[in-house]
Design a protein around this motif. Structure first.
Motif, mmCIF file in Angstrom:
data_model
loop_
_atom_site.group_PDB
_atom_site.id
_atom_site.type_symbol
_atom_site.label_atom_id
_atom_site.label_comp_id
_atom_site.label_asym_id
_atom_site.label_seq_id
_atom_site.Cartn_x
_atom_site.Cartn_y
_atom_site.Cartn_z
ATOM 1 N N ASP A 114 0.456 5.409 1.006
ATOM 2 C CA ASP A 114 -0.318 6.573 1.431
ATOM 3 C C ASP A 114 0.287 7.778 0.728
ATOM 4 O O ASP A 114 1.267 8.358 1.189
ATOM 5 N N ASN A 157 0.848 -1.182 0.000
ATOM 6 C CA ASN A 157 0.000 0.000 0.000
ATOM 7 C C ASN A 157 0.887 1.236 0.000
ATOM 8 O O ASN A 157 2.036 1.184 0.469
ATOM 9 N N GLU A 201 0.271 11.185 2.791
ATOM 10 C CA GLU A 201 1.220 11.311 3.903
ATOM 11 C C GLU A 201 2.658 10.997 3.488
ATOM 12 O O GLU A 201 3.597 11.333 4.202
#
Length: 242
Positions: free
Chosen positions: A209, A207, A212
């Motif tokens: 992000d 994954n 962020e």
């Protein structure tokens, strides 16, 4: 041939009738991790226009002179569809660019570059009506399946294993065969700068992000540290090529 993304951002773009500008960023999609566009700084001769070129339009890489030769003259680029500054690149914009230049619709089909598996422009066998229908269908079908990401923004992202932090992204290794990101190069946390570089296959990414700036990979920290490390980025490339 393998190149670092940061090296490619030092390359100039040559049109068929002269120098066009310099690559200042690259965009890749977050599904297949393939470079989709080079952002070209054309301010010296074409101010106030955001220019995107697909690898489908590249003719040759001149490694000695750090230049990319493209298939178009400056007038072709000058009249290309507008890509507004400081906005995300929409599917509608991509369709306009692909139609104008004759690029493959990479989002159509399961192959890396759409109906072809290389960034070439052999797309004329599809009738205009059929192409339009497929474009409209695939624009809706694939609208939320991927996003374009900036290489410049991805550098220095934090990389995490399953049980702790590993390090930070220092570069991306790109194959100019398919323009795929073959490896992510990270610097291990807590180690001297310029040493303890490791490579990660994007297939091991679980994954990201993007907001962020965190990348999560399928490794335990101790397991990852057992992998081969490199002292310099040149050593990494030598190992990849070798």
């Amino acid at each position: 041939m393998f190149k670092y993304a940061t090296d490619l951002t030092e390359y100039n773009i040559d049109a068929t009738d002269g120098e066009m500008g310099k690559i200042n960023d690259l965009y890749f999609d977050d599904d297949k991790w393939v470079i989709r566009y080079a952002v070209v700084d054309t301010r010296k001769w074409l101010p106030s226009k955001r220019v995107l070129l697909s690898p489908a339009g590249f003719e040759r890489l001149n490694l000695d002179k750090k230049r990319v030769e493209v298939k178009y003259d400056k007038d072709k680029v000058r009249h290309s569809p507008e890509v507004p500054e400081d906005t995300s690149i929409t599917p509608e914009t991509e369709i306009s660019l692909a139609g104008y230049y004759g690029w493959n619709r990479y989002w159509m089909g399961n192959m890396m570059w759409g109906v072809q598996d290389r960034p070439i422009t052999d797309y004329h066998q599809i009738s205009a009506d059929e192409e339009k229908l497929r474009d409209e269908f695939n624009m809706q079908e694939n609208k939320t399946k991927y996003n374009l990401r900036s290489v410049e923004e991805a550098l220095d992202y934090r990389v995490h294993g399953n049980d702790g932090k590993l390090g930070r992204v220092v570069d991306l290794v790109i194959s100019d065969d398919h323009w795929k990101i073959s490896y992510i190069v990270i610097h291990l946390d807590g180690k001297p700068i310029g040493e303890h570089l490791y490579t990660i296959d994007p297939e091991r990414i679980q994954n990201v992000d993007w907001f962020e700036g965190d990348v999560y990979v399928d490794y335990k920290v101790d397991e990852f540290k057992e992998h081969k490390s490199y002292r310099t980025k040149e050593d990494v490339l030598a190992a990849v090529v070798g």
